[in-house]
Design a protein around this motif. Structure first.
Motif, PDB file in Angstrom:
ATOM      1  N   LEU A 196      -4.357 -14.885  -2.686  1.00 25.27           N
ATOM      2  CA  LEU A 196      -2.996 -14.939  -2.626  1.00 25.27           C
ATOM      3  C   LEU A 196      -2.316 -13.701  -2.878  1.00 25.27           C
ATOM      4  O   LEU A 196      -1.752 -13.149  -2.365  1.00 25.27           O
ATOM      5  CB  LEU A 196      -2.523 -16.151  -3.576  1.00 25.27           C
ATOM      6  CG  LEU A 196      -0.925 -16.141  -3.581  1.00 25.27           C
ATOM      7  CD1 LEU A 196      -0.330 -16.296  -2.089  1.00 25.27           C
ATOM      8  CD2 LEU A 196      -0.554 -17.269  -4.415  1.00 25.27           C
ATOM      9  N   GLY A 197      -2.807 -13.159  -4.006  1.00 25.72           N
ATOM     10  CA  GLY A 197      -2.270 -11.594  -4.377  1.00 25.72           C
ATOM     11  C   GLY A 197      -2.634 -10.489  -3.309  1.00 25.72           C
ATOM     12  O   GLY A 197      -1.662  -9.896  -3.143  1.00 25.72           O
ATOM     13  N   LEU A 198      -3.813 -10.458  -2.801  1.00 25.90           N
ATOM     14  CA  LEU A 198      -3.955  -9.555  -1.701  1.00 25.90           C
ATOM     15  C   LEU A 198      -3.583  -9.681  -0.595  1.00 25.90           C
ATOM     16  O   LEU A 198      -2.869  -8.513  -0.031  1.00 25.90           O
ATOM     17  CB  LEU A 198      -5.737  -9.633  -1.419  1.00 25.90           C
ATOM     18  CG  LEU A 198      -6.494  -9.461  -2.778  1.00 25.90           C
ATOM     19  CD1 LEU A 198      -8.058  -9.422  -2.232  1.00 25.90           C
ATOM     20  CD2 LEU A 198      -6.521  -7.784  -3.287  1.00 25.90           C
ATOM     21  N   ALA A 199      -3.009 -10.847  -0.047  1.00 23.88           N
ATOM     22  CA  ALA A 199      -2.189 -11.138   1.034  1.00 23.88           C
ATOM     23  C   ALA A 199      -0.878 -10.651   0.597  1.00 23.88           C
ATOM     24  O   ALA A 199      -0.175  -9.970   1.487  1.00 23.88           O
ATOM     25  CB  ALA A 199      -2.152 -12.642   1.417  1.00 23.88           C
ATOM     26  N   GLN A 200      -0.352 -11.045  -0.561  1.00 22.63           N
ATOM     27  CA  GLN A 200       1.149 -10.590  -0.859  1.00 22.63           C
ATOM     28  C   GLN A 200       1.083  -9.017  -0.904  1.00 22.63           C
ATOM     29  O   GLN A 200       1.992  -8.255  -0.453  1.00 22.63           O
ATOM     30  CB  GLN A 200       1.360 -11.021  -2.044  1.00 22.63           C
ATOM     31  CG  GLN A 200       1.638 -12.543  -1.990  1.00 22.63           C
ATOM     32  CD  GLN A 200       1.871 -13.473  -3.411  1.00 22.63           C
ATOM     33  OE1 GLN A 200       1.216 -12.776  -4.457  1.00 22.63           O
ATOM     34  NE2 GLN A 200       2.605 -14.423  -3.565  1.00 22.63           N
ATOM     35  N   ILE A 201       0.151  -8.465  -1.575  1.00 20.88           N
ATOM     36  CA  ILE A 201       0.053  -6.711  -1.476  1.00 20.88           C
ATOM     37  C   ILE A 201       0.160  -6.261   0.028  1.00 20.88           C
ATOM     38  O   ILE A 201       0.690  -5.252   0.283  1.00 20.88           O
ATOM     39  CB  ILE A 201      -1.156  -6.217  -2.136  1.00 20.88           C
ATOM     40  CG1 ILE A 201      -1.255  -6.448  -3.793  1.00 20.88           C
ATOM     41  CG2 ILE A 201      -1.346  -4.779  -1.988  1.00 20.88           C
ATOM     42  CD1 ILE A 201      -2.146  -6.197  -4.559  1.00 20.88           C
ATOM     43  N   LYS A 202      -0.659  -7.024   0.684  1.00 16.75           N
ATOM     44  CA  LYS A 202      -0.935  -6.451   2.236  1.00 16.75           C
ATOM     45  C   LYS A 202       0.765  -6.433   2.710  1.00 16.75           C
ATOM     46  O   LYS A 202       1.180  -5.742   3.577  1.00 16.75           O
ATOM     47  CB  LYS A 202      -1.641  -7.110   2.937  1.00 16.75           C
ATOM     48  CG  LYS A 202      -2.073  -6.757   4.276  1.00 16.75           C
ATOM     49  CD  LYS A 202      -3.113  -7.426   4.993  1.00 16.75           C
ATOM     50  CE  LYS A 202      -4.414  -7.004   4.639  1.00 16.75           C
ATOM     51  NZ  LYS A 202      -5.516  -7.372   5.549  1.00 16.75           N
ATOM     52  N   LYS A 203       1.431  -7.529   2.633  1.00 16.62           N
ATOM     53  CA  LYS A 203       2.655  -7.824   2.995  1.00 16.62           C
ATOM     54  C   LYS A 203       3.752  -6.847   2.307  1.00 16.62           C
ATOM     55  O   LYS A 203       4.722  -6.371   2.962  1.00 16.62           O
ATOM     56  CB  LYS A 203       3.134  -9.278   2.731  1.00 16.62           C
ATOM     57  CG  LYS A 203       4.605  -9.540   3.323  1.00 16.62           C
ATOM     58  CD  LYS A 203       4.791 -10.978   3.350  1.00 16.62           C
ATOM     59  CE  LYS A 203       6.116 -11.205   3.922  1.00 16.62           C
ATOM     60  NZ  LYS A 203       6.621 -10.966   5.400  1.00 16.62           N
ATOM     61  N   ALA A 204       3.641  -6.640   1.048  1.00 17.21           N
ATOM     62  CA  ALA A 204       4.436  -5.673   0.070  1.00 17.21           C
ATOM     63  C   ALA A 204       4.437  -4.368   0.642  1.00 17.21           C
ATOM     64  O   ALA A 204       5.405  -3.537   0.504  1.00 17.21           O
ATOM     65  CB  ALA A 204       4.417  -6.160  -1.185  1.00 17.21           C
ATOM     66  N   ILE A 205       3.162  -3.797   1.014  1.00 16.23           N
ATOM     67  CA  ILE A 205       3.118  -2.547   1.329  1.00 16.23           C
ATOM     68  C   ILE A 205       2.700  -2.292   2.877  1.00 16.23           C
ATOM     69  O   ILE A 205       1.626  -2.506   3.025  1.00 16.23           O
ATOM     70  CB  ILE A 205       1.786  -1.848   0.419  1.00 16.23           C
ATOM     71  CG1 ILE A 205       2.441  -2.112  -1.221  1.00 16.23           C
ATOM     72  CG2 ILE A 205       1.677  -0.381   0.624  1.00 16.23           C
ATOM     73  CD1 ILE A 205       1.222  -1.375  -1.925  1.00 16.23           C
ATOM     74  N   PRO A 206       3.810  -1.815   3.450  1.00 18.99           N
ATOM     75  CA  PRO A 206       3.556  -1.595   4.907  1.00 18.99           C
ATOM     76  C   PRO A 206       2.531  -0.854   5.537  1.00 18.99           C
ATOM     77  O   PRO A 206       2.503   0.337   4.528  1.00 18.99           O
ATOM     78  CB  PRO A 206       4.788  -1.542   5.693  1.00 18.99           C
ATOM     79  CG  PRO A 206       5.560  -0.722   4.509  1.00 18.99           C
ATOM     80  CD  PRO A 206       4.882  -1.466   3.208  1.00 18.99           C
ATOM     81  N   THR A 207       1.575  -1.069   6.350  1.00 17.88           N
ATOM     82  CA  THR A 207       0.918   0.141   6.971  1.00 17.88           C
ATOM     83  C   THR A 207       1.563   1.251   7.656  1.00 17.88           C
ATOM     84  O   THR A 207       2.365   0.987   8.392  1.00 17.88           O
ATOM     85  CB  THR A 207      -0.316  -0.502   7.886  1.00 17.88           C
ATOM     86  OG1 THR A 207      -0.930  -1.646   7.040  1.00 17.88           O
ATOM     87  CG2 THR A 207      -1.187   0.500   7.983  1.00 17.88           C
ATOM     88  N   MET A 208       1.308   2.361   7.417  1.00 19.00           N
ATOM     89  CA  MET A 208       1.889   3.624   7.853  1.00 19.00           C
ATOM     90  C   MET A 208       0.738   4.425   8.466  1.00 19.00           C
ATOM     91  O   MET A 208      -0.416   4.479   8.200  1.00 19.00           O
ATOM     92  CB  MET A 208       2.652   4.458   6.798  1.00 19.00           C
ATOM     93  CG  MET A 208       3.445   3.878   5.897  1.00 19.00           C
ATOM     94  SD  MET A 208       4.877   3.158   6.909  1.00 19.00           S
ATOM     95  CE  MET A 208       5.753   4.796   6.762  1.00 19.00           C
ATOM     96  N   ALA A 209       1.243   5.089   9.677  1.00 20.07           N
ATOM     97  CA  ALA A 209       0.173   5.910  10.340  1.00 20.07           C
ATOM     98  C   ALA A 209      -0.211   7.165   9.482  1.00 20.07           C
ATOM     99  O   ALA A 209       0.697   7.515   8.762  1.00 20.07           O
ATOM    100  CB  ALA A 209       0.842   6.582  11.530  1.00 20.07           C
ATOM    101  N   PRO A 210      -1.309   7.812   9.624  1.00 22.62           N
ATOM    102  CA  PRO A 210      -1.986   8.646   8.788  1.00 22.62           C
ATOM    103  C   PRO A 210      -1.033   9.786   8.735  1.00 22.62           C
ATOM    104  O   PRO A 210      -0.958  10.711   7.619  1.00 22.62           O
ATOM    105  CB  PRO A 210      -3.466   8.627   9.349  1.00 22.62           C
ATOM    106  CG  PRO A 210      -3.491   7.613  10.003  1.00 22.62           C
ATOM    107  CD  PRO A 210      -2.369   7.010  10.698  1.00 22.62           C
ATOM    108  N   ASP A 211      -0.416  10.115   9.773  1.00 20.41           N
ATOM    109  CA  ASP A 211       0.299  11.430   9.860  1.00 20.41           C
ATOM    110  C   ASP A 211       1.919  11.143   9.783  1.00 20.41           C
ATOM    111  O   ASP A 211       2.608  12.169  10.024  1.00 20.41           O
ATOM    112  CB  ASP A 211       0.072  12.029  11.251  1.00 20.41           C
ATOM    113  CG  ASP A 211       0.334  11.101  12.331  1.00 20.41           C
ATOM    114  OD1 ASP A 211       0.872   9.813  12.261  1.00 20.41           O
ATOM    115  OD2 ASP A 211       0.514  11.610  13.675  1.00 20.41           O
ATOM    116  N   SER A 212       1.983  10.239   9.275  1.00 23.23           N
ATOM    117  CA  SER A 212       3.714   9.717   9.077  1.00 23.23           C
ATOM    118  C   SER A 212       4.170  10.515   7.846  1.00 23.23           C
ATOM    119  O   SER A 212       3.701  10.675   6.836  1.00 23.23           O
ATOM    120  CB  SER A 212       3.666   8.296   8.817  1.00 23.23           C
ATOM    121  OG  SER A 212       5.179   8.032   8.477  1.00 23.23           O
ATOM    122  N   LYS A 213       5.166  11.108   7.953  1.00 21.15           N
ATOM    123  CA  LYS A 213       5.981  11.913   7.055  1.00 21.15           C
ATOM    124  C   LYS A 213       6.974  11.131   6.289  1.00 21.15           C
ATOM    125  O   LYS A 213       7.403  11.385   5.121  1.00 21.15           O
ATOM    126  CB  LYS A 213       6.823  12.853   7.552  1.00 21.15           C
ATOM    127  CG  LYS A 213       5.972  14.034   8.244  1.00 21.15           C
ATOM    128  CD  LYS A 213       4.921  14.840   7.408  1.00 21.15           C
ATOM    129  CE  LYS A 213       3.942  15.446   8.441  1.00 21.15           C
ATOM    130  NZ  LYS A 213       3.034  16.359   7.717  1.00 21.15           N
TER     131      LYS A 213
END
Length: 566
Positions: free
Chosen positions: A345-362
């Motif tokens: 549950l905690g891991l799923a909430q972390i995944k939702k709380a922190i959006p995935t960004m493109a590696p080259d995103s500024k």
């Protein structure tokens, strides 16, 4: 009239024989872990002959094995009203009492069951032993004592011996367990479970090739004996974990054998749940999600299915579905919640709380702070409930660290280091301190350092140096952490000591280590800071800064410090 009487007696005898045959068929199905088949046979027997208590007891026992205590209790109570063998049902009620922590009630029921036992009969003792072993709150030593008492009555009863082997195995007495299983097989060479359990002992001792050979011999005796394929599956799974080069190959074999086991037993909800538990071990989350959805079709209200849906949804990239399933599951205290439920549950909430960004995103990552804090609280619950859960946090913390989300990585590492017995304890402490240092070392102008967190970092690096006194990086980072607490005299003293410790540890490693360019740079850093720390003692400070200049005479910082000292 005499002919009619004889005919009636013959019919009764045939009825008894047919009933006994049904019970024996059910026992064979239970041994083969074909529980749905056993239930069908026993339901028919109970319906046809309600006065036989043993069929009701066996049926109740099957329900207990499938974690359906309420249904089991109905049949045990029904069996108590039977004219024949009602006493066995006290044993089932006794196991339910044990499961509920009522030891006195369990013992009363077991004593009631033994009142009906014939002088040379040990079957009641065997089932009491099984109840003591299989209970959710088992008592293996009491099971052994009960079975040894029965052994004085019938020393060569095969079922007694195999149950005694199970009790010794559960009590981690391998030698006595081996003797009991061997004696059971000698007493009845058709007893495949006894032969199989000898392989289980080898599996438990990590003698995997020998265990495989033992199980292959069981297959050679009866290729349709389902439980042996489950044991082969578990053997290959463990074997793969001990031989990383063959992990993938052996895990695939394990999954194949488990499918074979399922095909030879049944696809009931209980069997599917056991399969789902194995899929979690084997980390086949695609198959787990498929199995969870099949279970949902069988029983849409069984709460445990939510666990499997939650785990598989998270691993398959669907955080929202995982959160929903696991919040529903952990939200009911009556469910049997384990630490891993809160972890996922905690891991799923972390995944939702922190959006995935493109590696080259500024763009700066925007974290949902309240949801992240809730996630950490759930992960802490997981570790509090089950300390080994801390082993699973290393990769999570490192993933956040690599994204330069140092504050969030530190929060995960802080939970991970709460278990001093974690296999990653040293590494997690280092990265806890490392993350806190980076979070504070690069504050924007006007921002204050977090002294509370820096003291946690200091303690984390201290833990590393205690556990591994030659880990030189822990000393220099401990020095750097303390250097950030400029107004804290104790921290400044610790900074100086840590720089000295760094110089000492590297020097003790010899010329090969000293000659590394990275260490030369760090030696200069250490000497410069030691010179500044001792600026009131000009002689000592000059000694340090001259050592720095010896390593690099052109270093501008060293030259400026020397000028300031004159």
């Amino acid at each position: 009239m005499n002919k009619v009487k004889v005919f009636s007696i013959a019919l009764v005898a045939l009825g008894f024989a047919a009933h006994a045959q049904e019970v024996e068929s059910a026992k064979k199905a239970i041994d083969a872990e074909q529980y749905e088949k056993a239930k069908s046979i026993l339901k028919s027997a109970v319906s046809a002959k309600p006065d036989n208590g043993k069929a009701a007891f066996l049926l109740g026992n099957v329900y207990l094995q499938q974690n359906q205590a309420d249904s089991a209790k109905i049949f045990f109570q029904k069996g108590l009203t039977a004219k024949e063998n009602p006493g066995f049902n006290y044993i089932g009620l006794g196991q339910i009492d044990l499961d509920n922590g009522n030891e006195a009630g369990a013992q009363f029921n077991f004593d009631q069951a033994l009142k009906d036992a014939k002088k040379k009969d040990v079957e009641q003792y065997v089932y009491i032993g099984k109840a003591l072993i299989n209970s959710e709150k088992p008592d293996y030593k009491k099971a052994i004592a009960t079975l040894l008492k029965a052994k004085t009555i019938q020393p060569n009863d095969p079922q007694l011996l195999i149950t005694l082997g199970d009790a010794y195995y559960a009590d981690r007495n391998q030698n006595e367990s081996y003797k009991a299983y061997s004696n059971a097989f000698d007493a009845d060479p058709t007893l495949l479970r006894a032969k199989m359990q000898l392989g289980v002992l080898l599996k438990g001792a990590k003698a995997f090739p020998e265990a495989k050979t033992a199980f292959d011999n069981v297959v050679a005796s009866n290729a349709n004996y389902g439980p042996v394929y489950r044991e082969l599956a578990e053997t290959y799974y463990l074997w793969g974990n001990n031989d990383k080069a063959k992990y993938k190959e052996y895990t695939e074999k394990a999954l194949g054998f488990y499918e074979k086991y399922m095909s030879l037993t049944d696809y009931s909800l209980a069997s599917r749940m056991r399969h789902a538990d194995f899929l979690i071990l084997a980390k086949d989350y695609v198959a787990l999600e498929k199995e969870a959805n099949e279970m949902k079709k069988l029983d849409n209200v069984n709460p445990r299915i939510l666990r499997y849906l939650g785990y598989s949804s998270y691993e398959n990239g669907n955080a929202d579905a995982a959160i929903k399933a696991l919040q529903d599951y952990t939200g009911k205290p009556t469910n049997k919640i384990i630490g891993r439920d809160y972890l996922y549950l905690g891991l799923a909430q972390i995944k939702k709380a922190i959006p995935t960004m493109a590696p080259d995103s500024k763009e700066k990552i925007k974290v949902d702070e309240p949801l992240f804090n809730t996630a950490v609280a759930n992960i802490r619950k997981a570790v509090d409930m089950d300390k080994p859960m801390a082993n699973d946090l290393n990769d999570i913390g490192k993933g956040l660290f690599d994204q330069k989300l140092y504050k969030y990585a530190a929060a995960i590492y802080e939970v991970a280091t709460s278990n001093p017995n974690s296999k990653n304890y040293l590494y997690d402490n280092f990265y806890l301190g490392y993350a806190i240092y980076f979070e504070n070392a690069y504050k924007e102008a006007g921002e204050k350092v977090d002294v509370v967190s820096l003291k946690k970092a200091d303690k984390a690096f201290e833990n590393v140096t205690i556990a591994s006194p030659t880990t030189q990086e822990a000393y220099i980072y401990r020095a750097r952490v303390n250097s950030l607490m400029e107004s804290d005299a104790a921290a400044q003293a610790q900074m100086a000591k840590s720089y000295e410790d760094y110089i000492r540890v590297v020097t003790e490693k010899g010329d090969a280590e000293l000659s590394k360019p990275a260490n030369k740079t760090k030696f200069i850093e250490a000497y410069q800071n030691l010179a500044l720390h001792n600026k009131k003692d000009k002689a000592k400070a000059s000694e340090y800064i001259n050592k720095a200049l010896t390593l690099d005479p052109t270093n501008a910082d060293s030259q400026n410090i020397l000028k300031a000292l004159k």
